[in-house]
Each structure stands twice: as C-alpha cells, then as structure tokens.
Design an enzyme around this catalytic site. Structure first.
Site, PDB file in Angstrom:
ATOM      1  N   LYS A 223       5.570  52.263  84.242  1.00 32.94           N
ATOM      2  CA  LYS A 223       4.486  52.469  85.224  1.00 32.94           C
ATOM      3  C   LYS A 223       3.607  51.210  85.303  1.00 32.94           C
ATOM      4  CE  LYS A 223       0.828  55.893  86.226  1.00 32.94           C
ATOM      5  NZ  LYS A 223       0.206  57.160  85.764  1.00 32.94           N
TER       6      LYS A 223
ATOM      7  N   SER B 273      -0.113  61.009  89.041  1.00 34.22           N
ATOM      8  CA  SER B 273      -0.060  59.638  89.504  1.00 34.22           C
ATOM      9  C   SER B 273       1.206  58.876  89.122  1.00 34.22           C
ATOM     10  CB  SER B 273      -1.280  58.889  88.964  1.00 34.22           C
ATOM     11  OG  SER B 273      -1.206  58.754  87.569  1.00 34.22           O
TER      12      SER B 273
ATOM     13  N   SER C 267      -0.701  63.555  84.989  1.00 37.03           N
ATOM     14  CA  SER C 267       0.081  62.572  85.751  1.00 37.03           C
ATOM     15  C   SER C 267       1.506  62.320  85.290  1.00 37.03           C
ATOM     16  CB  SER C 267      -0.656  61.242  85.787  1.00 37.03           C
ATOM     17  OG  SER C 267      -1.651  61.310  86.771  1.00 37.03           O
TER      18      SER C 267
END
Ligand code: GLN
Length: 490
Positions: free
Chosen positions: A79, A154, A178
């Site tokens: 990420k 997210s 997330s």
C-alpha cells in the site's frame, strides 16, 4: 492451473521444489497486470525491471540457503502509505506526489529478509481516509468482480490487486477497517493484527493509536504466513510489543469443535442489508455444523462506536498531518505572499476534500473550548467499549460480525454523503479502538455476484484463535471462486 491463480504458499512450494522459477512467478503477475490493470487500476506504481533483477537474486538466495521461509520468492504489492527507500510514497495525495523516502518501513525490510519481491505500490484513499478508494488523488480503483463498483477502502488497491490476481499477496493498513472492509468487498482475506504486533515504523501516520499494517491474501493460510513475516518487536516503534507467540500458521488446525462464538445482536439491527445478513447467518450455520457453539449477546455500546472513532481518528489525523506544511517535504504552492499564505495555499492545493474535512473536525474537537465535550468524551466512550469487549471475551473465544453492512457500492455514489459513508464502518471501528485483532473471510455473494465477508474478532493477542476459526470456516465453506474479469487483454 495458471501460475497467477495459485495461492502464495502454493507458488512458494513449487519454487522450493524447483518446478517453477522465482522469475516465472514474477513474470506471471506482470503478465496479469498487463492484461487487467487498465480496467482495475490497483497500482500507483510498479517495479517490473527491479522485480526481475531481484527475482534472480532471490533464486540464488533460495538455492544457497539464504532464504528458507515459506514465502521466499513470492511477489507482493505494498500500500502506498508504506515507505520504500527510493520509491515514491504518495499516500494517494497531491501533497506527497513527489515524496521519496530515504528509508524502508520496518515491514519492507522484513519482506526482503523473507525473500519476497515487492512489485509495486497500490492505490488507496488519500492518507487512508475513506471507505471506497475514491478519495485517491490519482484516480479510482475498480472492483475486479464488477468494475462498476468500488473495491472498498482505504486499502482498495491492495485488495483489488489480490482479487484480480495481479499480486499473490499485499500489505494494507487498517485504522478503522481499511483491511477488513475492502477484503470483504473484493472477496479476499485480510487481517488486522493486535495493536503493536506489526511495526508502524515507516507507515505514514493517519491515527497513530489505531493504525496497524496487516496481510491481505487469497486465503487464511497465506495471511497467517505473511503475518509471521511482518510481526515482531521493533525498537524503532515505541508502541511495538514483544511477543513470543508468532507462529501463526501452526494454529491452523482446522478444529473448532466446542469453540465459542458470540454475535452482538445490535449488529444485526436496521441498516444491515438483508442479503449480507442472509450470507452471515448462513456462515453461522456452517460454524455450528462444524461443532462450534454460536450465541447471541448484547453489545450496548454499539451506537457510540462510530462517533467515538471519528472523533479520535480525526483528532489524531489533524495533529499528524500538521507536518505537511510545504516546508519540510512534499508539495509547496508556487504562488504565495509570505509564510502564512504559503502554508495556506500549499495545504489548500495539496489536500483533497475528505482530508480537509478530517483536519477541520479534528482541530475542532481538540480546541480548548470543545476538548472536554468531544475528545475527552470520546476517549471515555472508548474505555466503555473496551470494557464491553473484555466482558464478551470472558464468555466467547471469537466475536462474529459482518465486515460491512452492504456489498461494494457503485462507483461515484458514496462521497456525496460522507456521514452515510462513515456509518458503513460500524462493524470494523471498535476493533481498532480496542486494539483487537480481526480478520475478514469471504462467506457469500449478493444477487449480483458481489462478495460478502464475515469478520472474526479476537481478544488482544489471540490472532491464533481467529486464524484457526477462519481457516476452519474456509474449509466448511468450500471454494469461493475468483473474480472472472471478461475481456482480458492479449
Ligand atoms: N473508513 C475509515 C476511515 O475513513 C477507516 C479507514 C482506515 O482504516 N484507514 O477513517
């Protein structure tokens, strides 16, 4: 089976047995990226050339005994709020568009030591604030099961990459859901570890008391193996915990006879989509048939979870994001008059709407006139929520909940009403407020074929219990299938 359809552990095993080379594995994911990425947009950046070079090194390292772990040779996506030395780390924000860290996050060093190969950085909501990956400054990510829908957020890029088989594994971060929520929307498995289990060194902070990095994979065993790689004490993170029991894979015995599961009745009240509820109830049935005991109980603090979370998370975010001022690093406005105007223009132009909303909310609840009424009250509420979970864990091994109240929304539908979007985090945020571990495992699909996840929550340091439960559930459930994206290129 095509290489990219294997689990990470299957690929690593084939590599170890020399049936495939490390380079074959890396090539297979890049071939898949080539075919699908134009429709998914899971990645903000990929490192094909370096990955090929590294694959050759790892190949040698496996042969000479440098890399002996179960994930050696496996390609992984990271990420974009996790620092990699020399690689742009944007947090999907204009303000960090050109930020290149001088150091690796601790987790990235650990991936390297395990002989894994980082293949790229994944898209996300800006600074991990959001539930759809639509707040990214660099375009939306699409759900591989239906490109008209969001992947969740997210960590939407990481989950979409795994779901589209554009990565064997991925790292995400979870501040209020997330990892678990996008895993549920994308039909993959994602685990949020106990707070302090995985080092946050090199993770760009959103809400420091809630943030944890965790694994996202095609199944529970892959997540357990990756958690073993990234977990462990790190003196560079003052909240890092010394734990001995990090042999997570060993816990996956498949046995849940007599294990006690609790379901908060408040979680099944209004607001839960009936198809999600049906899939969830079906999952409870599977667990019962496997010999587990499932009971319902009342979690009275449920209605306070969202407000407490959004006050605390925004308060910490407003403080953490002070550092992006155009002076030290990141974007700086070009046209300004004097220092204050430079700050103002830099932050006005550099941050997106959702991030600004959080900064304003956070500054408000921390301001002297309102601190007691909001921030302090939220902290007290958090203590009450924690107490209720403590009491529940006196009775139950694992608490069960849906991962989200609905399946992946259509693209473009969520951001107009941020409050409604916040309410969608109802089942995930308490886990972060209380520092607990939680995993989301696919358990069903809605009428249009979009995945649904069941969440298994453990007491602090009980990752092994939720992994055991999740692994067993997976067996009882049977094959979940993968996103069949029509129209692959080439
Ligand atoms: N959706 C939640 C938020 O926007 C959780 C995000 C996260 O876990 N990073 O704050």
């Amino acid at each position: 089976m095509e290489l990219e359809s294997m689990t990470a552990l299957e690929l690593a095993k084939k590599i170890k047995q020399r049936q495939v080379s490390v380079l074959d594995g890396v090539k297979s994911v890049f071939a898949r990226i080539e075919k699908r990425e134009d429709r998914v947009h899971a990645y903000l950046d990929t490192y094909r050339k370096e990955a090929y070079t590294r694959a050759r090194q790892v190949e040698k390292g496996i042969a000479d005994g440098t890399y002996t772990g179960p994930l050696a040779g496996v390609p992984i996506a990271v990420k974009d709020n996790i620092c990699i030395k020399g690689k742009t780390t944007t947090c999907a924000s204009r303000i960090l568009e050109n930020f290149v860290p001088q150091y690796n996050a601790e987790v990235v060093d650990r991936l390297e030591k395990a002989g894994m190969i980082v293949i790229g950085k994944t898209n996300m909501d800006e600074f991990a604030m959001g539930s759809t990956t639509e707040t990214s400054a660099f375009g939306v990510t699409r759900n591989p099961w239906d490109p008209g829908h969001v992947p969740g957020g997210s960590s939407g890029g990481s989950c979409a990459a795994v779901a589209a088989e554009e990565a064997f594994l991925a790292l995400g971060s979870d501040t209020g859901g997330s990892i678990r929520q996008p895993s549920s929307f994308c039909g993959v498995t994602g685990l949020k570890p106990t707070y302090g289990t995985v080092s946050r060194y090199g993770l760009v902070a959103y809400a420091s008391s809630l943030d944890q990095i965790g694994p996202i994979g095609k199944n529970t065993a892959d997540c357990a193996a990756l958690l073993e790689v990234i977990a462990g004490h790190d003196p560079k993170d003052s909240t890092s915990i010394k734990r001995e029991d990090l042999d997570f894979s060993a816990s996956m015995t498949g046995k849940i006879v007599g294990m006690k599961f609790g379901v908060p009745t408040e979680y099944l009240a209004a607001g839960l989509n009936p198809e999600v509820k049906d899939a969830f109830m079906e999952a409870l049935k599977i667990l019962t048939q496997m010999g587990a005991i499932v009971e319902f109980f009342s979690m009275k603090t449920t209605e306070y979870m969202i407000p407490a979370y959004y006050i605390i998370a925004s308060a910490e975010a407003s403080s953490n994001l002070e550092r992006f001022d155009g002076v030290k690093y990141g974007y700086r406005a070009t046209d300004y008059e004097g220092l204050h105007d430079m700050y103002r223009r830099t932050r006005t132009q550099g941050f997106g709407e959702e991030v600004k909303r959080r900064i304003m909310l956070g500054s408000f609840v921390l301001s002297s006139g309102y601190y007691d009424a909001y921030y302090l009250k939220a902290l007290r509420t958090k203590a009450l929520i924690k107490r209720e979970f403590d009491q529940a864990f006196e009775k139950y091994d694992v608490i069960l909940a849906p991962a989200a109240p609905y399946t992946a929304p259509e693209l473009g539908k969520s951001l107009q009403d941020p409050l409604a979007m916040y309410l969608g985090d109802i089942y995930t945020v308490a886990v972060n407020l209380c520092g607990l571990p939680g995993i989301s495992v696919p358990c069903g699909k809605d009428e249009s074929g979009l995945p649904i996840g069941i969440q298994m929550i453990g007491d602090c340091f009980q990752e092994k219990k939720i992994l055991r439960a999740a692994g067993a559930f997976e067996k009882g459930r049977g094959d979940f299938g993968t996103a069949k994206m029509g129209g692959d290129r080439g």
